[in-house]
Design a protein around this motif. Structure first.
Motif: not given
Lengths: 590, 590
Positions: B67-71, B80-85, B317-323, B349-359
């Protein structure tokens, strides 16, 4: 010469100059050695004082290192020994280990010489002398200026006879301000005249001698002996007025004798603590020495080898460590005196070592009554000539980036000390360099009328055609700017919709690394998609050799032209209706 | 737009694309979001596992950061999200603080995200994106290859159902070799088919679907959902065969619910321990993300702003830390899927976030029986595509220096781990760059017959005259090579005693810094002493502008010519008996 002989001559240049050594050269070398010895005695004592070491250590560091440099060094006239900046750096590094005038402090100083000697030798054998290039002229001159200020300030306490300390300029000034009440009037009575005399010796003594009829050369040499005159006069004054009783600090008893055999510490904890300062001492010492050696060699059309100089200085420092000395390097003032006094070969250095050895055997009892203030005055006069206040203004006019590196080095050296100063200077210089390398210059060019020469459309009135875009790339294409090129070319093409051919003029492209190649491939693909031809011109030989080893030239959506003029001539003929002229121009290199 | 509006649009691009958002775009974005959500659920769980974190943390890191990256982000299609490396790097850094699956370990991971977020944001606001250039393509690709090998190896234990550890490749292999006796046959029975299925999905599934008459696009999207099929099938198998009883590791209870509000640690000791890894995570994450974003933007002729991308990723990443999440960045695979599925704006991306939140609200109970082996198989298949074995041979052919940097990065990453790998890669790349920059190329040039073009005498048959020496300098004159130029020019002059004029052809000199200027002055003095004229030709505009601000041009023992051709024509006419022709050529710029 045999192969073994060549190797010997490379790593021990004495096998080269030693072959033609004769009586004339001997006389010149001996004369120079006497003059340098006279100059070196007070200087060595003074710099040891600056390094926080017993004065005799300065003499030790002026014997064996000179002999060893004579064997391994490539400069014919460099005079090695303790120098002001390395003395300050030694004090700063050893001060983190122990208090001054303790056995641990001396051990740290000896270990610094050993570490620095090993580092210099290894760098030399690996031929890594180019690392010294990381110190740009503005950084070096900033560092030297700031060191001069620090050193001069650190000696003021000895002139006015107070105790003061501080590792950086604000601390030093603060400490002096607090101590100023306790001025020793007798010390002041020695220090201030000594300082005034030495300044006058440096500026007006030679002229006075010449007015009195002394010929220029002897006048010059006598003027160089000024510090010795100050030493003799103040010793006499100290004895005559019994200054020791009046709390004037004197050098005191110096154990006479040759340097002891010392073994540098192998304590890993100590080495871990000292390796960074030792590395910085090595680099600064090398840069100072190699600049001096190059300047003097050039005057007589001789050559020095920077990598072998590393070996020579490394061996000197190892020798210094094993004879109880501290870090040494080629000094500017003494090398110039050695050169002017007529030294022909490094043997002059070995003879100087003999002179200093005699002094430490027989002269030291006479030095017991020498006031510390005299040595401090010697240091102050020597280092103030290092302070260069004209450079900042010159740099400001010429290059803001160089100015920034210079000022940053001065400020950080004054505030945080010598080690941080060097590190900051190198870092700032490197970052500014990388920043510029990542945003290079490029220009759209056109033909200067009635020539085959192409220049920037914004600076010259030149001939262009709308469907051919000629871009001169003013930088090698490396990973530092690979992304920039892609953006630059695509933006220019977007600005000019009628373009059918792009010529990248590569006369200033000295290298294309793998990242640069990838960006060229990306540009090629994008231009192909847009139906625009991509051509290269004036690609240099070494760059072209490399490109031929890839698929890039097969995939190139255009041609490589020998000259920009030919590329422009051929491509500007293309009216977009017929295929481009294909006469003798096969795909690929023309 | 008002000034405030422009600033808003610059730092929050949503104010730009948000203006033209309509129903059509919404439909595209929603479709893409559904597809990416399906792909992201198993991937997020798997990468959290790789990072040594509870699987749910992977979901947390896939909600708010998007959501934050979308802004703030400038890429329209980056996912955006977790990646392997970064997961591997997080495991490596947090592992130095605490053991996996402890509260301290999770706290370290959250703190890494916070630190990295702050660093990225600051770098972006200071417009320091160019620092990412320090990672050359060969270093990045070497790092990615080695990370892929490390990650794949680290997951083998989950496929065969043993316990193994190790922070680097030799340790991992050793640990696996020791543990191999304890293979769990039931885990293997899940892991190996899952692995085989996922490899097949990646290579042959789409073709099979198309043979069965499915149109290309739905076939492609279904193939991307392969991991979900593996997840569903292995969950069913785990329940059917009651695999938990057979010691097959399952994901287990996942607390369902939205991400918690987490506060990153402000413990200074922890920050001191983590700031270096956080910086490396920031840089690697930024480089990975910006490459993906640039590739995708170029396909639709859009632009991204690297400096604003830093801000966008930093805020994410700041958003990731706070959540309660861990470091995130733009991933290659998911961004490509997002793009292919038709995402138009960051709203996808924001809609994907919504999907993951539902999951994470409703799906987690179903995941309790998911075998870890399935997630490990997902990771292995994903990362093995990162391993690139063709690059070393290509680099070897093209550039030994780039090859050396590539191989050093691979070797050091495998042997010493990810952090040392990145540091070593940057250092080796930089040293090789500086080494080359300190020993540049120069060529003696002559005129190509019947042209005004000058090329290397060793590569082309060209016209020269013995008393004029034309040297083309193939590098900017900076402090890195200032000493080299002096040596080069003076050696060439020494080789050719009949030379009366030296022309330095500066067509490839893009900059002359203060150190370079000093060396030019030194060359000028030496040539003056030797009675040789020193001339410059084809000096570029920006370089000339600077030289005009110094005394160099007044002191120059010769002239500055607009073109090499003119310089050569005039100076080759000088027969040494009369003064050079002085017609319209006043001293200075001609």
């Amino acid at each position: 010469m045999t192969k073994a002989g060549e190797l010997l001559a490379r790593y021990m240049p004495i096998f080269e100059w030693g072959r033609s050594y004769d009586r004339t050269v001997l006389t010149s070398d001996l004369t120079a050695a006497v003059i340098v010895t006279i100059m070196l005695i007070p200087q060595s004592l003074a710099y040891a004082l600056l390094a926080g070491l017993p004065p005799i250590v300065g003499l030790y560091a002026s014997i064996l290192p000179l002999v060893v440099y004579a064997l391994f060094g490539t400069s014919r006239t460099l005079a090695v020994g303790p120098v002001a900046v390395l003395s300050l750096m030694t004090a700063s590094a050893a001060g983190t280990v122990a208090a001054q005038r303790t056995a641990e402090y001396l051990e740290a100083a000896i270990t610094l010489a050993a570490l620095s000697g090993v580092m210099l030798t290894v760098l030399g054998l690996l031929r890594l002398g180019f690392l010294a290039n990381l110190l740009s002229h503005p950084v070096i001159s900033g560092f030297i200026t700031a060191s001069g200020i620090l050193i001069a300030t650190s000696q003021v306490k000895h002139i006015i006879g107070v105790s003061a300390g501080g590792d950086n300029w604000p601390e030093m000034l603060g400490s002096l301000a607090v101590a100023i009440g306790g001025i020793n009037i007798w010390t002041l009575a020695i220090g201030v005249p000594a300082l005034a005399f030495l300044f006058w010796v440096r500026s007006g003594f030679k002229a006075t001698l010449m007015r009195l009829g002394v010929p220029p050369r002897p006048a010059d040499i006598t003027a160089k002996a000024g510090p010795v005159i100050a030493v003799v006069l103040t010793i006499l004054a100290a004895i005559a007025f019994d200054l020791e009783k009046k709390n004037v600090a004197l050098v005191g008893e110096i154990p006479s004798g040759l340097p002891p055999f010392a073994v540098p510490s192998t304590d890993l904890a100590l080495i871990e603590q000292l390796w960074v300062p030792a590395l910085l001492i090595s680099i600064i010492g090398f840069v100072e020495s190699v600049s001096v050696a190059q300047t003097l060699a050039a005057k007589r059309r001789q050559r020095i080898s920077p990598d072998q100089e590393l070996v020579g200085l490394g061996a000197s420092n190892i020798a210094s460590a094993f004879s109880g000395g501290y870090p040494v390097t080629g000094g500017f003032a003494r090398s110039a005196v050695n050169f002017d006094a007529g030294a022909q070969t490094p043997a002059a250095g070995a003879f100087t070592a003999g002179g200093i050895a005699l002094a430490s055997l027989f002269l030291t009892p006479l030095l017991a009554s020498l006031p510390i203030a005299t040595l401090a005055a010697t240091i102050i006069v020597a280092v103030l000539s290092l302070v260069d206040l004209k450079t900042p203004a010159q740099l400001w006019r010429y290059s803001k980036a160089d100015f920034a590196a210079h000022i940053a080095t001065i400020a950080i050296t004054l505030i945080y000390g010598v080690e941080m100063g060097v590190i900051a200077g190198v870092t700032v210089g490197l970052l500014l360099y990388l920043w510029r390398a990542s945003r290079p210059h490029a220009a759209i060019v056109g033909r200067v009328p009635e020539t085959e020469h192409f220049r920037n459309v914004e600076r010259h009135s030149v001939f262009t055609v709308p469907h051919v875009l000629s871009i001169r790339i003013d930088e090698s294409l490396t990973y530092l700017n690979a992304r920039w090129l892609e953006e630059y070319v695509l933006e220019r093409v977007a600005d000019q919709p009628e373009v059918r051919h792009v010529i990248l003029m590569c006369s200033a492209v000295n290298e294309i690394d793998a990242s640069g190649l990838e960006s060229l491939e990306a540009i090629n693909h994008r231009l192909l998609d847009a139906g625009i031809g991509m051509h290269l011109s004036e690609v240099k030989g070494p760059v072209m050799d490399r490109l031929k080893r890839t698929h890039f030239l097969d995939e190139l959506n255009g041609r490589v032209y020998l000259s920009q003029n030919r590329a422009f001539r051929e491509l500007s003929r293309d009216d977009g209706k017929t295929a481009p002229p294909a006469d003798d121009l096969a795909r690929g290199m023309i």
